[in-house]
Scaffold this motif. Structure first.
Motif, short mmCIF file in Angstrom:
data_model
loop_
_atom_site.label_atom_id
_atom_site.label_comp_id
_atom_site.label_asym_id
_atom_site.label_seq_id
_atom_site.Cartn_x
_atom_site.Cartn_y
_atom_site.Cartn_z
N ARG A 243 0.84 -1.21 0.00
CA ARG A 243 0.00 0.00 0.00
C ARG A 243 0.86 1.25 0.00
N GLU A 244 1.92 1.23 0.81
CA GLU A 244 2.81 2.38 0.88
C GLU A 244 3.52 2.61 -0.46
N SER A 247 1.00 3.80 -3.32
CA SER A 247 0.43 5.11 -3.02
C SER A 247 1.42 6.24 -3.27
N SER A 248 2.71 5.95 -3.14
CA SER A 248 3.72 6.99 -3.27
C SER A 248 4.42 6.98 -4.63
N LYS A 250 3.50 5.82 -8.53
CA LYS A 250 2.54 5.26 -9.49
C LYS A 250 3.22 4.32 -10.49
N SER A 281 -5.81 -1.98 3.24
CA SER A 281 -4.56 -1.89 2.47
C SER A 281 -4.71 -2.57 1.12
N ILE A 284 -6.78 -0.40 -1.20
CA ILE A 284 -6.01 0.73 -1.74
C ILE A 284 -5.12 0.26 -2.88
N CYS A 285 -4.48 -0.89 -2.71
CA CYS A 285 -3.64 -1.44 -3.80
C CYS A 285 -4.48 -1.70 -5.05
N TYR A 287 -7.31 -0.34 -5.83
CA TYR A 287 -7.77 0.95 -6.36
C TYR A 287 -6.75 1.54 -7.32
N HIS A 288 -5.50 1.53 -6.92
CA HIS A 288 -4.45 2.08 -7.79
C HIS A 288 -4.27 1.21 -9.04
N SER A 292 -5.04 3.58 -12.27
CA SER A 292 -3.84 4.13 -12.89
C SER A 292 -3.85 3.86 -14.40
N LYS A 327 -13.16 3.34 0.36
CA LYS A 327 -12.20 2.57 -0.45
C LYS A 327 -12.92 1.60 -1.39
#
Length: 448
Positions: A243-244, A247-248, A250, A281, A284-285, A287-288, A292, A327
């Motif tokens: 997740r980190e 999120s930081s 792309k 978490s 979120i993964c 989602y990206h 993206s 989310k």
């Protein structure tokens, strides 16, 4: 006989009353704390006295709060500090402890002997040893150091801040990358990787350098492996770290999406949750991965749809809290950017009622996602074979009234534009389709 018993009881009550009044009088004696035992900042009894380079002694918590606020001078002398590292004053601490013991009859408790926090110099030495162990591939030494660093970080928030401020995240991420590249697949190498990953989750948020190392191909493959077949702890840590990363950076989203088993492992964390943090978490993964603009985006969405993610998300939304709802709705919005994803959402009988229910009920972000999903579903329903079904469902569950209320109370420009288009589409079918009475929403209040 009775009178004698009464006299005895009266005497007992008198003795108890006398003792009680004596205790109260004793408690009323005022005990003055010596001024040299008080912190000059908080004016309370010092529990962990430390001395600055200026020679003045303070309580550690008070002076560290002063330094963390950006001050670089001594609060009493107002002179610049030569060093920001406070030195424990063991002598004054022992004197305070003796004084507490002497006055324990007054209710004064002895202050415990504090643990000496880790210093920046000690952290630097440990990090140098970790780097050296990585170069020589010494798994045993590296693991012992990481375990020690984790234990010290758990002792106090101050220790954790000291580790984070001295670049521990970057060193551990580099160590994880180094050991993930090793060709050996023995248990010891697996154990050190899990220890490093566990320590890394305590150092979040990570720096750009640390994220770059942790987002390397070997590191990502290793974390996906833990996510697939690791124990609960390693799965949780992997989801948290992934997740980190996504999120930081792309650019790492595409790399994660291309790893075999990544999508399935993230889906499993939602279908078979181990804890809310891991589920969020994973969302979120995902989602990206579905929002993206990477080349494999639509392939990834199709894969998630075939797994049954749409039904899983809708079921999750029924009783989800605010964070989980936002989310899950965000993922649904991303899935609807694909034709196959739209069809899957439209075919789910609970999707439209749940989306309408979330309008104005959870948060502004949840409302934006709900409107966006409805807008995308309406667009395809107008041109599809079963064009009136989504419109009919939305009208029957009160979407028209809720969207009108949303436009009245206000929202973002993009959401307003989408809501207006949906209202226009719904208005065209209101006469021939039954909808609920708008009075059902007379007590509805905006929660944000």
């Amino acid at each position: 006989m009775i009178s004698t018993w009464r006299r005895r009881m009266a005497a007992r009550r008198a003795r108890k009353l006398k003792l009680r009044s004596g205790e109260e009088a004793y408690d009323e004696v005022e005990l003055t704390i010596p001024s040299e035992f008080k912190c000059p900042i908080s004016l309370d009894l010092m529990k962990d006295p430390v001395t600055l380079s200026s020679g003045i002694t303070y309580d550690r918590e008070s002076i560290e709060t002063w330094i963390e606020a950006g001050n670089r001078t001594c609060p009493i002398t107002n002179r610049p500090l030569g060093s920001l590292e406070p030195v424990p004053n063991h002598m004054i601490r022992r004197v305070i402890q003796d004084w507490c013991v002497e006055n324990r009859s007054h209710g004064i408790e002895r202050i415990p002997t504090p643990r000496i926090p880790v210093s920046s110099m000690e952290v630097a030495e440990m990090l140098d040893k970790v780097s050296d162990a990585c170069k020589t591939k010494d798994q045993s030494v590296c693991r012992k150091l990481v375990v020690k660093m984790k234990a010290l970080s758990k002792e106090s928030e101050r220790n954790k801040k000291c580790f984070k401020s001295n670049g521990t995240g970057s060193v551990l991420a580099a160590a994880f990358e180094a050991f993930s590249k090793t060709s050996s697949l023995d248990e010891e190498n697996d154990a050190i990787l899990k220890e490093i990953l566990s320590a890394l989750t305590m150092m979040l948020p990570l720096s750009v350098e640390a994220t770059s190392c942790l987002g390397s191909s070997s590191s990502l493959h290793c974390m996906v492996g833990f996510l697939t077949s690791g124990n609960l702890s390693s799965r949780w840590n992997s989801a948290f770290a992934l997740r980190e990363i996504v999120s930081s950076d792309k650019r790492k989203v595409e790399a994660l999406a291309e790893i075999e088993g990544a999508s399935e492992s993230l889906f499993k964390l939602i279908k078979e949750p181990i804890c809310p943090v891991a589920t969020k978490s994973s969302l979120i993964c995902i989602y990206h991965m579905v929002t993206s603009s990477h080349p494999a985006k639509h392939l990834v969405i199709s894969r998630f749809v075939q797994m049954g993610l749409v039904s899983l998300l809708v079921e999750t939304l029924v009783d989800a809290d605010r964070s989980m709802s936002e989310k899950a709705l965000g993922v649904l919005d991303g899935i609807c950017d694909n034709e196959e994803g739209k069809e899957a959402v439209r075919d789910n009988s609970l999707a439209v009622p749940v989306l309408v229910k979330k309008l104005l009920r959870v948060s502004e972000l949840a409302t934006e996602f709900s409107v966006s999903v409805l807008w995308q579903l309406m667009a395809i329903s107008e041109s599809g074979e079963d064009g009136g079904r989504v419109l009919a469902e939305a009208l029957q569950v009160g979407a028209f009234q809720k969207l009108l209320l949303l436009l009245q109370v206000g929202c973002g420009e993009r959401t307003k534009e989408k809501a207006t288009q949906v209202v226009k589409l719904l208005n065209l079918h209101r006469e021939r389709l039954e909808c609920i009475d708008s009075l059902d929403f007379k007590d509805l209040k905006r929660p944000f």
